[in-house]
Design an enzyme around this catalytic site. Structure first.
Site, PDB file in Angstrom:
ATOM      1  N   HIS A 131      39.396  40.541  46.011  1.00  0.00           N
ATOM      2  CA  HIS A 131      38.517  41.706  45.844  1.00  0.00           C
ATOM      3  C   HIS A 131      39.317  42.920  45.371  1.00  0.00           C
ATOM      4  CE1 HIS A 131      34.914  44.164  47.247  1.00  0.00           C
ATOM      5  NE2 HIS A 131      35.842  45.092  47.140  1.00  0.00           N
ATOM      6  N   GLU A 132      40.474  43.156  45.996  1.00  0.00           N
ATOM      7  CA  GLU A 132      41.265  44.354  45.666  1.00  0.00           C
ATOM      8  C   GLU A 132      41.938  44.230  44.294  1.00  0.00           C
ATOM      9  OE1 GLU A 132      40.496  46.694  47.469  1.00  0.00           O
ATOM     10  OE2 GLU A 132      39.781  45.576  49.204  1.00  0.00           O
ATOM     11  N   HIS A 135      39.511  45.107  41.791  1.00  0.00           N
ATOM     12  CA  HIS A 135      39.360  46.571  41.675  1.00  0.00           C
ATOM     13  C   HIS A 135      40.374  47.142  40.684  1.00  0.00           C
ATOM     14  CE1 HIS A 135      36.305  48.208  44.290  1.00  0.00           C
ATOM     15  NE2 HIS A 135      36.742  47.570  45.362  1.00  0.00           N
TER      16      HIS A 135
HETATM   17 ZN   LIG Z   1      35.803  47.137  47.099  1.00  0.00          ZN
END
Ligand SMILES: [Zn+2]
Length: 182
Positions: A131-132, A135
């Site tokens: 997830h990161e 980003h």
């Molecule tokens: Zn997030």
């Protein structure tokens, strides 16, 4: 402690790929501290620098009582096995949606002092790392959903009370706009 405001979906910084860190200086260490403080305050299991408006490839995590960070992360090995389950994002407050991720990943990068480091994660930590790192590439979890799930998510996002708050607000009167108590 330096808790920073978290940028919300709609803010262009969240869809802009972040830059590689080249200088491991005091400014970077302050950024890691701000990210850590903001993540713990939220609270969240992870936070990427663009989420506090800084376009650098840095993220922090807080999974299973382990707080850490990774600079310039690169995901190497991933498992074939996938995991399913709800995933949230601090830039989409209060919302969580089923999102498929790899069950296990190995990510390498650097500490804030410039030392090489490798993190192995499974389950929640693996989900967090994926997830990161997304980003940092300007990719959001809604981009990882099936078309049907994304449609449902976008509806919930439009209906969320924070939706649209990150758009520039042009004040035409001294009164609060969009129902915001200022
Ligand atoms: Zn997030």
């Amino acid at each position: 402690m330096a808790v920073q405001p978290i940028r919300l979906f709609g803010d262009p910084v969240l869809t802009t790929p972040a830059e590689i860190v080249t200088t491991f200086d005091k400014e970077l260490r302050v950024l890691v501290k701000d990210l850590t403080d903001t993540m713990i305050d939220a609270p969240g299991v992870g936070l990427a620098a663009p989420q506090i408006g800084v376009g650098l490839r840095v993220f922090t995590y807080d999974v299973d009582d382990t707080v850490g960070h990774l600079i310039n992360p690169v995901i190497g090995v991933v498992s074939d096995e996938e995991q399913d389950g709800d995933e949230g994002c601090l830039s989409f407050p209060g919302l969580a949606f089923p999102t498929k991720r790899k069950q296990r990943v190995v990510a390498s990068g650097f500490t804030m002092h410039g030392d090489p480091i490798t993190i192995e994660g499974s389950a929640l930590l693996a989900r967090c790392i994926q997830h990161e790192v997304d980003h940092l590439d300007g990719i959001l979890f809604i981009d990882r959903m099936s078309p049907e799930q994304r449609k449902l998510a976008m509806k919930a996002i439009r209906e969320a009370e924070w939706s649209g708050l990150s758009e520039p607000v042009v004040k035409i009167s001294p009164h609060a706009t969009r129902g915001l108590a200022v």
